[in-house]
Design a protein around this motif. Structure first.
Motif, short mmCIF file in Angstrom:
data_model
loop_
_atom_site.label_atom_id
_atom_site.label_comp_id
_atom_site.label_asym_id
_atom_site.label_seq_id
_atom_site.Cartn_x
_atom_site.Cartn_y
_atom_site.Cartn_z
N PRO A 37 -25.25 20.54 13.85
CA PRO A 37 -23.81 20.76 13.77
C PRO A 37 -23.39 22.17 14.18
CG PRO A 37 -24.79 20.92 11.59
CD PRO A 37 -25.90 20.53 12.52
N LYS A 38 -22.16 22.28 14.66
CA LYS A 38 -21.62 23.58 15.07
C LYS A 38 -20.12 23.62 14.77
CE LYS A 38 -20.89 21.95 19.81
NZ LYS A 38 -21.11 22.21 21.25
N TRP A 39 -19.58 24.84 14.73
CA TRP A 39 -18.14 25.04 14.61
C TRP A 39 -17.48 24.81 15.97
CZ3 TRP A 39 -15.83 25.63 9.96
CH2 TRP A 39 -16.61 26.07 8.88
N PRO A 40 -16.17 24.59 16.00
CA PRO A 40 -15.49 24.39 17.29
C PRO A 40 -15.67 25.53 18.28
CG PRO A 40 -14.06 23.65 15.52
CD PRO A 40 -15.25 24.31 14.86
N ASP A 41 -15.95 26.77 17.78
CA ASP A 41 -16.17 27.89 18.70
C ASP A 41 -17.62 28.02 19.14
OD1 ASP A 41 -17.38 28.81 16.43
OD2 ASP A 41 -16.02 30.51 16.10
N GLY A 42 -18.47 27.04 18.75
CA GLY A 42 -19.86 27.03 19.20
C GLY A 42 -20.84 27.65 18.24
N ARG A 43 -20.37 28.31 17.16
CA ARG A 43 -21.29 28.91 16.20
C ARG A 43 -21.99 27.83 15.38
NH1 ARG A 43 -18.72 31.33 12.22
NH2 ARG A 43 -16.68 30.46 12.79
N ARG A 81 -13.52 20.87 11.48
CA ARG A 81 -12.43 21.25 12.38
C ARG A 81 -11.21 21.74 11.58
NH1 ARG A 81 -12.79 17.01 14.99
NH2 ARG A 81 -14.11 17.71 16.69
N PHE A 82 -10.92 21.07 10.46
CA PHE A 82 -9.79 21.46 9.61
C PHE A 82 -10.00 22.86 9.04
CE2 PHE A 82 -7.97 21.74 5.33
CZ PHE A 82 -6.64 21.42 5.55
N CYS A 83 -11.18 23.13 8.49
CA CYS A 83 -11.46 24.44 7.88
C CYS A 83 -11.47 25.55 8.93
CB CYS A 83 -12.78 24.40 7.13
SG CYS A 83 -12.72 23.43 5.60
N TRP A 84 -11.93 25.23 10.12
CA TRP A 84 -11.94 26.23 11.20
C TRP A 84 -10.51 26.61 11.59
CZ3 TRP A 84 -10.49 25.92 16.49
CH2 TRP A 84 -10.93 27.00 17.28
N ARG A 85 -9.63 25.62 11.69
CA ARG A 85 -8.23 25.91 12.02
C ARG A 85 -7.54 26.73 10.93
NH1 ARG A 85 -6.71 19.77 13.77
NH2 ARG A 85 -7.48 19.79 15.92
N LYS A 86 -7.86 26.42 9.68
CA LYS A 86 -7.25 27.11 8.55
C LYS A 86 -7.94 28.45 8.26
CE LYS A 86 -4.24 23.94 7.03
NZ LYS A 86 -2.80 24.21 6.87
N ASN A 87 -9.06 28.70 8.96
CA ASN A 87 -9.85 29.90 8.68
C ASN A 87 -10.22 29.96 7.19
OD1 ASN A 87 -11.25 32.26 9.32
ND2 ASN A 87 -9.45 33.57 8.96
N LEU A 93 -12.20 26.14 -0.56
CA LEU A 93 -11.24 25.03 -0.61
C LEU A 93 -10.76 24.80 -2.03
CD1 LEU A 93 -12.98 22.44 1.75
CD2 LEU A 93 -10.76 23.49 2.16
N ASN A 94 -9.48 24.51 -2.19
CA ASN A 94 -8.96 24.13 -3.50
C ASN A 94 -8.31 22.76 -3.40
OD1 ASN A 94 -6.33 24.47 -2.43
ND2 ASN A 94 -6.32 26.64 -3.02
N ASP A 95 -7.72 22.30 -4.50
CA ASP A 95 -7.21 20.93 -4.54
C ASP A 95 -6.05 20.72 -3.58
OD1 ASP A 95 -7.72 18.40 -6.09
OD2 ASP A 95 -5.56 18.56 -6.36
N SER A 96 -5.17 21.68 -3.46
CA SER A 96 -4.01 21.51 -2.58
C SER A 96 -4.43 21.51 -1.11
CB SER A 96 -2.98 22.61 -2.85
OG SER A 96 -3.53 23.89 -2.57
#
Length: 484
Positions: A37-43, A81-87, A93-96
């Motif tokens: 697996p990798k992040w969207p930026d290739g890391r 992908r979601f966490c990468w966009r949200k940085n 991560l929390n409940d909201s």
């Protein structure tokens, strides 16, 4: 919307470090076909990689470019992908934020002509969410976060639930635990797949002959349909059949064809679980003709100078083994060409095969109803026979098939129990007749006569094998060990 995939598939010969020996040498384990697996930026995404590494040690299937592990990483790619966009790191991560992630999956739309439709249904969203929570539970342990999924301290508020799986009133019934979150959409009823009839298969065969494909492709499609119908194999198991397996089956008395299971598929095929499925000489002789007349010349042309890999179903352009997804695509192509409405999937052949095999077993053991079947299943010998015939080892996975079998038998004559073996041969002959009708206009008179003679000789061999078994009497057949 289509996104780039967030993983690579490891080479077949890849190994990874596992431990140090007493001699100070590194011990390694095979990691071929494991998704990387990798992040969207290739890391490198090391947390998902560690999670998949833990799953790999459970010996999950890696067949067909990743198998079950590929399904895991595909589901987790949405969270990555979601966490990468949200940085937002996983452990923050929390409940909201998790609720917003699930709501985004639920609301995502795509264009369908002039209209828009949901990208995924509620059940798919729930599956992605559950796998994500399973991963986040691992993240909490990895980072030493107490109560990461219990809602304390502002963390994600999730819960584990249990569901009973298996036949009602059966000792094989067990509890399966799964993650739930308040943001998950309400699941929708699962659409039941129904059995396919012989007319459905005949129309697919006619389409294989008449849709204008090259001779090799036509024959490969006909062989693919014959194998799906004769073995009831999963598409991944069909893709694993080799020329050697066909030759071995022709040498057996049954005859029996070996199918390797893809449920626990490692990289060394010889060490994987397998079962033996009873087929007919008519089926095998048809497949052998494809091997000798169509497959062999193509292998020589495409793999000249290279070693023949031995797989039965191959690409018409490269000579390499086809993937299980290609089998699905071929069935869909034939379904469209045959103008058959509704879904077309290789597993529909398996549904019919398992139901027919269960009918055979019910008749041969003279079982009157489902209760008698479940009671008989507790006997080791019968359980082994069911596993041998269907590839299923628990009552829970046979639920719908048992119901279908008794429904179909409710309108049949009980005297059919004397004709179980002949019914199998008759089904093979029915397939042959449909193929011959489709081929009649494609072959010369001499070639057509030769083809009919080959089928007749194979039929005579099948009938002879049945007579020999009946002379030997009941109990004379040896069941192969499905636990190998």
């Amino acid at each position: 919307m289509s996104y780039p995939k967030l993983f690579l598939i490891a080479p077949d010969d890849m190994v990874v470090f596992s431990s140090m020996s007493e001699m100070g040498e590194a011990n390694t384990v095979a990691a071929g076909a494991v998704p990387l697996p990798k992040w969207p930026d290739g890391r490198w995404c090391h947390e998902v990689a560690l999670f998949l590494g833990k799953a790999t040690r459970r010996n999950l299937s890696r067949f067909s470019k990743g198998g079950t592990l590929r399904t895991y990483v595909n589901n987790l790619s949405h969270l990555v992908r979601f966490c990468w966009r949200k940085n937002c790191p996983f452990d923050e991560l929390n409940d909201s934020i998790f609720t917003a992630f699930i709501q985004g999956l639920t609301k995502e739309k795509e264009k369908d002509g002039l209209e828009s439709k949901d990208v995924r249904n509620a059940n798919t969203v729930c599956n992605i969410g559950r796998r994500s929570l399973d991963f986040l539970s691992f993240v909490g342990e990895l980072h030493g976060i107490d109560g990461f999924l219990d809602g304390s301290g502002g963390h994600i508020k999730a819960e584990k639930r249990a569901i009973a799986v298996g036949s009602h009133n059966s000792r094989s019934r067990k509890l399966v635990y799964y993650w739930h979150h308040h943001s998950f959409p309400e699941p929708v009823p699962v659409e039941k797949r129904h059995l396919i009839g012989i007319d459905y298969v005949s129309r697919l065969r006619r389409a294989a002959v008449t849709c204008g494909s090259e001779p090799f492709v036509m024959q490969r499609r006909l062989v693919m349909l014959r194998v799906l119908e004769a073995t009831g194999g999963r598409r991944s198991e069909i893709a694993l059949i080799t020329v050697g397996d066909i030759e071995e089956a022709l040498a057996t008395e049954g005859p029996f064809l070996k199918l390797y299971s893809a449920k626990k598929m490692g990289m060394d095929k010889s060490k994987n679980p397998h079962r033996f499925v009873k087929v007919t000489f008519n089926d095998l002789e048809y497949i052998r003709r494809y091997i000798e007349v169509f497959r062999a010349p193509l292998i020589e042309r495409t793999l000249s100078g290279s070693k023949d890999h031995g797989y039965l179903l191959i690409s018409e352009t490269s000579g390499t083994p086809i993937r299980d997804t290609t089998i699905t695509g071929e069935v869909r192509t034939l379904r469209i060409a045959a103008k058959i409405t509704g879904k077309a999937h290789p597993h529909l052949f398996r549904h019919r095969f398992v139901t027919i095999r269960l009918k055979d077993l019910i008749l041969s053991h003279k079982l009157a109803n489902r209760s008698e079947f479940e009671l008989k299943f507790k006997m080791a010998g019968f359980m082994k026979e069911v596993a041998e015939q269907t590839g299923h080892k628990s009552l829970g996975t046979l639920d719908h098939y048992i119901d279908w079998a008794f429904i179909e038998l409710s309108g049949e004559d009980g005297a059919a129990s004397n004709h179980v073996d002949l019914a199998r041969v008759a089904a093979s002959v029915e397939s042959s007749v449909a193929e011959l009708k489709a081929l009649r206009e494609q072959l010369s008179a001499d070639d057509f006569t030769l083809e009919v003679m080959r089928r007749y000789e194979a039929l005579a061999r099948d009938v002879g094998a049945i007579e020999k078994r009946h002379r030997r009497g009941p109990g004379g057949q040896k069941l192969h060990d499905v636990t190998q």
